[in-house]
Design a protein around this motif. Structure first.
Motif, PDB file in Angstrom:
ATOM      1  N   CYS A 103     -25.655 -39.250 -39.058  1.00  0.00           N
ATOM      2  CA  CYS A 103     -24.736 -38.894 -38.613  1.00  0.00           C
ATOM      3  C   CYS A 103     -23.506 -39.758 -38.621  1.00  0.00           C
ATOM      4  CB  CYS A 103     -24.932 -38.338 -36.875  1.00  0.00           C
ATOM      5  SG  CYS A 103     -25.996 -36.852 -36.834  1.00  0.00           S
ATOM      6  N   LYS A 104     -24.436 -40.832 -38.029  1.00  0.00           N
ATOM      7  CA  LYS A 104     -22.938 -42.464 -37.986  1.00  0.00           C
ATOM      8  C   LYS A 104     -22.513 -42.133 -39.486  1.00  0.00           C
ATOM      9  CE  LYS A 104     -23.624 -44.546 -34.274  1.00  0.00           C
ATOM     10  NZ  LYS A 104     -23.749 -45.931 -32.980  1.00  0.00           N
ATOM     11  N   LYS A 105     -23.511 -41.790 -40.668  1.00  0.00           N
ATOM     12  CA  LYS A 105     -23.107 -41.837 -41.922  1.00  0.00           C
ATOM     13  C   LYS A 105     -22.343 -41.270 -42.179  1.00  0.00           C
ATOM     14  CE  LYS A 105     -24.876 -45.841 -43.627  1.00  0.00           C
ATOM     15  NZ  LYS A 105     -24.305 -46.384 -44.238  1.00  0.00           N
ATOM     16  N   VAL A 106     -22.550 -39.765 -42.327  1.00  0.00           N
ATOM     17  CA  VAL A 106     -21.880 -38.377 -42.337  1.00  0.00           C
ATOM     18  C   VAL A 106     -20.805 -38.627 -41.621  1.00  0.00           C
ATOM     19  CG1 VAL A 106     -22.690 -36.156 -43.006  1.00  0.00           C
ATOM     20  CG2 VAL A 106     -23.880 -37.552 -43.475  1.00  0.00           C
ATOM     21  N   PHE A 107     -20.865 -38.104 -40.486  1.00  0.00           N
ATOM     22  CA  PHE A 107     -20.602 -37.806 -39.341  1.00  0.00           C
ATOM     23  C   PHE A 107     -19.232 -38.405 -39.029  1.00  0.00           C
ATOM     24  CE2 PHE A 107     -23.138 -33.704 -39.605  1.00  0.00           C
ATOM     25  CZ  PHE A 107     -22.151 -33.012 -40.507  1.00  0.00           C
ATOM     26  N   HIS A 108     -19.544 -40.226 -38.968  1.00  0.00           N
ATOM     27  CA  HIS A 108     -19.118 -40.954 -38.543  1.00  0.00           C
ATOM     28  C   HIS A 108     -19.054 -41.168 -36.891  1.00  0.00           C
ATOM     29  CE1 HIS A 108     -17.208 -41.809 -42.840  1.00  0.00           C
ATOM     30  NE2 HIS A 108     -16.970 -39.816 -42.163  1.00  0.00           N
ATOM     31  N   LEU A 109     -19.769 -39.692 -36.162  1.00  0.00           N
ATOM     32  CA  LEU A 109     -19.852 -40.432 -34.876  1.00  0.00           C
ATOM     33  C   LEU A 109     -21.751 -39.936 -34.421  1.00  0.00           C
ATOM     34  CD1 LEU A 109     -17.963 -37.133 -34.715  1.00  0.00           C
ATOM     35  CD2 LEU A 109     -16.778 -39.593 -34.128  1.00  0.00           C
ATOM     36  N   SER A 110     -22.154 -40.973 -33.678  1.00  0.00           N
ATOM     37  CA  SER A 110     -23.159 -40.487 -32.466  1.00  0.00           C
ATOM     38  C   SER A 110     -23.651 -38.551 -32.311  1.00  0.00           C
ATOM     39  CB  SER A 110     -23.631 -40.898 -31.550  1.00  0.00           C
ATOM     40  OG  SER A 110     -22.963 -40.480 -30.688  1.00  0.00           O
ATOM     41  N   PRO A 111     -24.629 -38.811 -32.234  1.00  0.00           N
ATOM     42  CA  PRO A 111     -25.007 -36.730 -32.048  1.00  0.00           C
ATOM     43  C   PRO A 111     -24.338 -36.750 -31.096  1.00  0.00           C
ATOM     44  CG  PRO A 111     -27.396 -37.575 -32.942  1.00  0.00           C
ATOM     45  CD  PRO A 111     -25.943 -39.166 -32.523  1.00  0.00           C
ATOM     46  N   ARG A 112     -24.469 -38.096 -29.527  1.00  0.00           N
ATOM     47  CA  ARG A 112     -23.526 -37.423 -28.106  1.00  0.00           C
ATOM     48  C   ARG A 112     -22.485 -37.221 -28.543  1.00  0.00           C
ATOM     49  NH1 ARG A 112     -21.551 -40.807 -24.693  1.00  0.00           N
ATOM     50  NH2 ARG A 112     -21.808 -39.473 -22.237  1.00  0.00           N
ATOM     51  N   GLN A 113     -21.627 -38.135 -29.115  1.00  0.00           N
ATOM     52  CA  GLN A 113     -20.302 -38.082 -29.502  1.00  0.00           C
ATOM     53  C   GLN A 113     -19.477 -36.628 -30.025  1.00  0.00           C
ATOM     54  OE1 GLN A 113     -19.794 -41.791 -31.725  1.00  0.00           O
ATOM     55  NE2 GLN A 113     -18.444 -42.508 -30.277  1.00  0.00           N
ATOM     56  N   MET A 114     -20.454 -35.865 -30.695  1.00  0.00           N
ATOM     57  CA  MET A 114     -20.297 -34.614 -32.151  1.00  0.00           C
ATOM     58  C   MET A 114     -20.445 -33.791 -30.582  1.00  0.00           C
ATOM     59  SD  MET A 114     -22.856 -34.628 -35.339  1.00  0.00           S
ATOM     60  CE  MET A 114     -22.953 -33.457 -35.330  1.00  0.00           C
ATOM     61  N   ILE A 115     -21.730 -33.791 -29.538  1.00  0.00           N
ATOM     62  CA  ILE A 115     -20.995 -32.829 -28.621  1.00  0.00           C
ATOM     63  C   ILE A 115     -20.084 -32.911 -27.632  1.00  0.00           C
ATOM     64  CG2 ILE A 115     -22.741 -32.752 -26.235  1.00  0.00           C
ATOM     65  CD1 ILE A 115     -25.173 -33.267 -28.183  1.00  0.00           C
ATOM     66  N   LEU A 116     -19.873 -33.916 -27.731  1.00  0.00           N
ATOM     67  CA  LEU A 116     -18.495 -34.201 -27.177  1.00  0.00           C
ATOM     68  C   LEU A 116     -16.922 -34.104 -27.282  1.00  0.00           C
ATOM     69  CD1 LEU A 116     -19.064 -38.051 -25.115  1.00  0.00           C
ATOM     70  CD2 LEU A 116     -19.623 -35.671 -24.055  1.00  0.00           C
TER      71      LEU A 116
END
Length: 267
Positions: free
Chosen positions: A191-204
């Motif tokens: 997720c950090k490689k593709v979206f530059h965020l952790s899963p938790r950050q994606m939810i937030l």
């Protein structure tokens, strides 16, 4: 790595530490034309009082300025809208007083068109040769688009879609790893490689983006909290303030403002 190599690196690092902030600024001056060419990153240096000493042109442009001069010698609290500027300066104080390193801080900003923009902010203390903190250096990166060329992109896109459809409900790592067919560690890393965020950050991020839209409407903040997946209104307010520097009520008021002191984004 041998002990000799470690010692050599330590000596090299100590050797390049500046004696003063002026010496550091002279040293980085030749790099500034290169840093000015980076359009998606605001890079800045501040003194021990959290005042701007140098920055790249990207920061000036984000503030709607043609040059850096109006920024220099001022703190973020003196430059940006009240709530945002105070949060940035509070971050600076932690770095300058405690030597704390700020890493990958997800932050929601309001740009000139009053639309939200996401940044990842990093700040590091600057030490002199006596290990005294003499300032800080930081970078605020615009959140980049997803890397669609990554081999795991399709599976991670399904995770992102699930989050966007279900952020108003509790979203668990077990659900996300099952969708992706990955372990927790793999999901975090990819997720950090593709979206530059952790899963938790994606939810937030999904929740806060929805909150931004709802705050434009005449809706009670307690109802907005529920629609964004928070059963506890105070938890929503705390999380919202952690990512924006403002409570939902203050943010709503900020959305109604037409002018800013210098600009709405940056650090």
């Amino acid at each position: 790595m041998t002990n000799e190599t470690v010692e050599r690196i330590a000596r090299w690092r100590n050797g390049i530490r500046p004696a003063t902030m002026d010496e550091l600024l002279i040293g980085i001056a030749p790099l500034m034309p290169v840093l000015d060419l980076i359009p998606n990153a605001a890079i800045f240096v501040k003194d021990s009082q959290a005042r701007y000493l140098s920055a790249n042109q990207t920061l000036a442009q984000r503030c709607g300025l043609k040059s850096l001069e109006p920024l220099l010698g001022r703190t973020s609290a003196e430059v940006f809208p009240a709530q945002l500027g105070l949060v940035y300066t509070a971050q600076d104080v932690k770095v300058l007083q405690d030597g704390q390193v700020l890493e990958s801080q997800l932050e929601l900003h309001l740009f000139k068109n009053r639309e939200p923009g996401w940044c990842l902010t990093y700040k590091w203390p600057l030490l002199d040769r006596q290990d005294e903190i003499i300032g800080l250096i930081g970078i605020s990166l615009d959140l980049q688009a997803a890397s669609k060329t990554h081999p795991a992109y399709t599976r991670l896109a399904a995770v992102d879609e699930f989050i966007r459809r279900h952020f108003s409900q509790p979203v668990t790592m077990a659900e996300l790893t099952a969708i992706a067919g990955l372990s927790t560690a793999q999901l975090e890393r990819y997720c950090k490689k593709v979206f530059h965020l952790s899963p938790r950050q994606m939810i937030l991020k999904a929740r806060l983006e929805h909150a931004h839209r709802l705050l434009h409407q005449d809706m009670a903040i307690t109802d907005i909290a529920l629609r964004c997946g928070y059963t506890d209104h105070s938890a929503f307010s705390r999380q919202f303030k952690a990512l924006t520097g403002m409570t939902p009520r203050q943010y709503r008021q900020e959305l109604g403002l037409r002018g800013l002191r210098l600009g709405p984004a940056g650090e």
